[in-house]
Enzyme design. Sequence first.
Site, PDB file in Angstrom:
ATOM      1  N   CYS A   1     -10.035  19.608  11.077  1.00 17.85           N
ATOM      2  CA  CYS A   1      -9.208  18.968  10.048  1.00 17.85           C
ATOM      3  C   CYS A   1      -8.315  19.976   9.332  1.00 17.85           C
ATOM      4  O   CYS A   1      -7.474  19.598   8.522  1.00 17.85           O
ATOM      5  CB  CYS A   1     -10.091  18.243   9.042  1.00 17.85           C
ATOM      6  SG  CYS A   1     -11.404  17.313   9.834  1.00 17.85           S
TER       7      CYS A   1
ATOM      8  N   HIS B   1      -5.118  10.949   6.535  1.00 19.23           N
ATOM      9  CA  HIS B   1      -5.637  12.208   7.076  1.00 19.23           C
ATOM     10  C   HIS B   1      -5.433  12.285   8.593  1.00 19.23           C
ATOM     11  O   HIS B   1      -6.376  12.151   9.354  1.00 19.23           O
ATOM     12  CB  HIS B   1      -7.119  12.331   6.701  1.00 19.23           C
ATOM     13  CG  HIS B   1      -7.789  13.584   7.151  1.00 19.23           C
ATOM     14  ND1 HIS B   1      -7.108  14.763   7.414  1.00 19.23           N
ATOM     15  CD2 HIS B   1      -9.096  13.850   7.396  1.00 19.23           C
ATOM     16  CE1 HIS B   1      -7.980  15.685   7.811  1.00 19.23           C
ATOM     17  NE2 HIS B   1      -9.181  15.165   7.810  1.00 19.23           N
TER      18      HIS B   1
END
Lengths: 404, 181
Positions: free
Chosen positions: A83, A338
């Site tokens: 991430c 995200h």
Amino acid sequence: MREVAVVGVGHAKFGRRTDTTLGELAWEAVKEALEDARLDQRDIQYFVVGNAGGWSAESLPAVVVGEYCGLSPKGTMRVEAACATGSAALYNAYLAVASGMADIAMAIGVEKMYESPTPTVVEFIGRAGNYFWEFENFGLTFPGYYALYMTAYMNRFGATEEDFCKVAVKNHHYGSINPKAQFYGTKITIDQCLKSRYVAWPIKLYDASPITDGAAAAILVSEDLARKITDTPVWIRSVGVATGTANLSKRPDFIGLDAAYQAAEQAFKRIGIEHKDTWKYFDVADVHDCFTIAEVMAYEDLGFVERGMGIQLIRNGQTYKGGLIPVNLDGGLKAKGHPIGATGTSMAVEMTKQLRQSVEPRDRQADIYTGWALSHNVGGTGHYAYITIYSLDKDGSPKVKPRR
Amino acid sequence: MVMSLEARYEEFWRQSIKQLNEVVKATGLPIAPDEKGQYSLWYDVREMRLRFSISVERIKRFFEGLREGKVYTTRCKRCGRYYFPPQADCPYCKASDMDWVEVSGEGELLTYTIINTKPLTYSHYPDYVVAIARMREGFNVLAWLRVDDSRKVRVGMKVKLQVVKREPEGYLTYEFIPAEQ
């Protein structure tokens, strides 16, 4: 090492972008960044593509993006840091310019998560710990990993599920006024959050960031070029990079992310500040709120406040605009979305715009006193961490902002 | 009757392939609107199935242990460090001189979660509790915690590690149970 500045940024609309291919989505961000810097593709000497992939079809995304955006035949590589992939891309472009290997480089983060059905995406993310010892036998999911932290944090510091919902409400508040955010126009209440279903107790659906497609890009140049291109270069003054363990069980406690703490320690050292009461140096920050617990731990890992006090910051509304340290005025991962590989570059775009004071609408523009900002981007559940510090000053340490 | 995982999995893919075939037959192209009916998507006609094979040769003693009903860990003969999950090498001593030691099995719960939204490959199990406990020896173990009522789980409770058969697959693994029961 040369000083490096951000002189152009671009950001695609985040969300369920089933209307675009990987190349088209990246182009939205690349085009905007080129226009922002008033540069042409032929000026870009090197580009790096952050893309975690797996759930999307292209196996060699960097070249696909390069071809579509007209950046070929310039050199590239694809980088991955879970991430924090987008921050890894930024770091790689930064290294290229700082070292003198390139005078102008572009970092592009792009992710297309809706190319796979949701169960496949859940499966992929769940495997993003230590595959064999955590997923194969015990079926952890990504919310599950962070839930292990939330349980421990609540138990240790007496925080409640309602406290964490306050993070979600804040970030949706700002996401709802950010036209590029996945949840543009969608505010939520504490009650809605508390009543949402559990995905991994004590984490509820509204504690979690969504599945997102998106892209963001930043153009980095050397110091001698920066002022020729723009009047307001935003300097990348420091990057701290660290890793944690792949196996969660190998960590001593579950109330903070050591990788983020270590990365912050490095980043602060380079600009000559202590890792303590750091809220006073920065006008604004973007932190990695993949889950609400992650934002609270970020406050503490970054040293805004001491361990266990992060929950007080959100309880007292101190991370809203006008508070001690405004955090995630773009909506954060929670409400902006995200898209794994694009999140870090999106943070760079936001911090650049905040320092330039060019954020629209003005309701989510932070007040700029010191001219310093930071982004905190975590890969996995503290597997990777990148702390990037931005400033309007090319030299010196940050001043302390006036107490309000 | 709960459908086995394999049947569910097959059903999941069979449905999408069936739909794809119908679309191709009707329109001559594998193009259909997305889930929200918003944009046109080309539904991939090529399938790739992933199943990995993972090397366990150097830690096979661990798996032999499970067959004996024991959970083993490795301990470096030079520095005394425990490794769980077991490792064949001690990177700190740059040595591969390890003892295989049976884990005490006594631990204290550090944290836990209940997995409510499960991965597809876990969709055939009821909601499960995943916990991390600190063992008496000082290292941590992550495993399922078997309890009748998850509301009774508390951070700090004593747990025991035991070897169990994971059903319905029927393979050996380990899990926690509450120590006082």
